[in-house]
Design an enzyme around this catalytic site. Structure first.
Site, PDB file in Angstrom:
ATOM      1  N   ASP A  41      16.317  13.450  21.707  1.00  0.00           N
ATOM      2  CA  ASP A  41      17.227  14.534  21.322  1.00  0.00           C
ATOM      3  C   ASP A  41      18.647  14.334  21.844  1.00  0.00           C
ATOM      4  O   ASP A  41      18.915  13.446  22.660  1.00  0.00           O
ATOM      5  CB  ASP A  41      16.667  15.884  21.818  1.00  0.00           C
ATOM      6  CG  ASP A  41      16.013  15.793  23.187  1.00  0.00           C
ATOM      7  OD1 ASP A  41      16.359  14.878  23.954  1.00  0.00           O
ATOM      8  OD2 ASP A  41      15.154  16.634  23.497  1.00  0.00           O
ATOM      9  N   ASN A  92       8.837  26.340  29.178  1.00  0.00           N
ATOM     10  CA  ASN A  92       8.281  27.135  28.069  1.00  0.00           C
ATOM     11  C   ASN A  92       7.364  26.301  27.168  1.00  0.00           C
ATOM     12  O   ASN A  92       6.998  26.746  26.086  1.00  0.00           O
ATOM     13  CB  ASN A  92       9.424  27.737  27.238  1.00  0.00           C
ATOM     14  CG  ASN A  92      10.301  26.667  26.608  1.00  0.00           C
ATOM     15  OD1 ASN A  92      10.050  25.475  26.769  1.00  0.00           O
ATOM     16  ND2 ASN A  92      11.322  27.082  25.889  1.00  0.00           N
TER      17      ASN A  92
HETATM   18  C1  F6R Z   1      14.727  15.724  27.119  1.00  0.00           C
HETATM   19  C2  F6R Z   1      13.744  16.574  26.486  1.00  0.00           C
HETATM   20  C3  F6R Z   1      13.225  17.821  27.127  1.00  0.00           C
HETATM   21  C4  F6R Z   1      12.918  17.621  28.614  1.00  0.00           C
HETATM   22  C5  F6R Z   1      12.411  18.928  29.224  1.00  0.00           C
HETATM   23  C6  F6R Z   1      12.162  18.796  30.717  1.00  0.00           C
HETATM   24  O1  F6R Z   1      15.029  14.619  26.317  1.00  0.00           O
HETATM   25  O2  F6R Z   1      13.369  16.293  25.396  1.00  0.00           O
HETATM   26  O3  F6R Z   1      12.051  18.219  26.460  1.00  0.00           O
HETATM   27  O4  F6R Z   1      11.966  16.625  28.766  1.00  0.00           O
HETATM   28  O5  F6R Z   1      13.334  19.946  29.007  1.00  0.00           O
HETATM   29  O6  F6R Z   1      13.377  18.591  31.384  1.00  0.00           O
HETATM   30  P1  F6R Z   1      13.411  18.216  32.914  1.00  0.00           P
HETATM   31  O7  F6R Z   1      12.793  16.867  33.037  1.00  0.00           O
HETATM   32  O8  F6R Z   1      14.869  18.203  33.281  1.00  0.00           O
HETATM   33  O9  F6R Z   1      12.623  19.255  33.633  1.00  0.00           O
END
Ligand code: F6R
Length: 241
Positions: free
Chosen positions: A67, A136
């Site tokens: 993303d 979430n």
């Molecule tokens: C990032 C992504 C998100 C993160 C998720 C967890 O490319 O696709 O789904 O993996 O928001 O983020 P962190 O690792 O910062 O807790």
């Protein structure tokens, strides 16, 4: 689903890096699906070490990131382009033409997204997809009430995601409210999925992903239907399992 329990973040990162490295050893032109955020940073550090030890080679590898924030240019320090350059790509021998990340400043969103899915297909599909998980239950930026059928598309970010992302921005106003993200359909077409989660904040999302019912309110729950999902969790994230 294969649940791999580890003691801590370091062990999670090492295990994930070993899985990616093994994939690259088995297939020199592997197609990697990559994630950003805090969770995979340790894994990228480990991969750089393995690369420096000359055990893996990125020269034929292709990557597709999950993303990118809508509205952020590649050189914005909070963009996922910038993150990937600074956490992995500048330390290894990736060819720039093999790096694929959605553009946050495209003026044709639909075309950008459909070209991305098309390019993944033309590359032979993603061999191994790394995922983090939102508090979430989001994967990529596929937020609760997700359409499981969707390919890559523009998403409105959930309130919880905006709050959680605000730690990287100076003010709430600067936090992007939308993003381009691989869809669930795209993610589910990956041959192998490795989801990483550490820390207590992820415990509930992990519980619902593994033990809950499959529903759009918990986007990651759809992974129960994939035949090769590996979830690497530290003790805190596995607390409710
Ligand atoms: C990032 C992504 C998100 C993160 C998720 C967890 O490319 O696709 O789904 O993996 O928001 O983020 P962190 O690792 O910062 O807790």
């Amino acid at each position: 689903m294969r649940i791999i329990r580890v003691d801590n973040y370091e062990e999670m990162s090492k295990k994930a890096a070993s899985m990616v490295a093994s994939q690259m050893i088995l297939k020199h032109d592997s197609v990697l699906g990559l994630a950003t955020g805090d969770t995979p940073i340790g894994m990228y550090k480990e991969l750089i070490k393995i690369y420096n030890d000359k055990e893996i080679d990125f020269s034929d590898v292709k990557t597709f990131n999950l993303d990118e924030y809508y509205g952020l240019s590649d050189d914005n320090h909070e963009s996922y382009h910038y993150y990937m350059m600074n956490n992995l790509f500048k330390y290894v021998n990736m060819k720039s033409e093999n790096i694929n990340i959605l553009s946050g400043v495209t003026d044709n969103i639909e075309e950008e997204c459909s070209n991305y899915d098309e390019k993944i297909k033309r590359s032979g599909g993603i061999d191994i997809q790394i995922l983090g998980i939102g508090v979430n239950g989001h994967i990529g930026f596929n937020e609760p009430s997700v359409n499981f059928e969707a390919g890559t598309h523009l998403v409105e970010l959930d309130k919880k995601t905006i709050e959680s992302n605000s730690r990287f921005f100076k003010s709430m106003d600067e936090v992007p409210k939308s993003a381009l993200s691989m869809g669930i359909k795209t993610i589910m077409q990956s041959k192998v999925i490795v989801l990483l989660a550490n820390g207590e904040a992820k415990a509930e999302a992990i519980y619902k992903t593994v033990k809950g019912k499959i529903c759009p309110e918990v986007p990651a729950s759809i992974l129960q239907l994939h035949n090769n999902v590996n979830i690497i969790v530290d003790e805190a994230a596995a607390k409710l399992l």
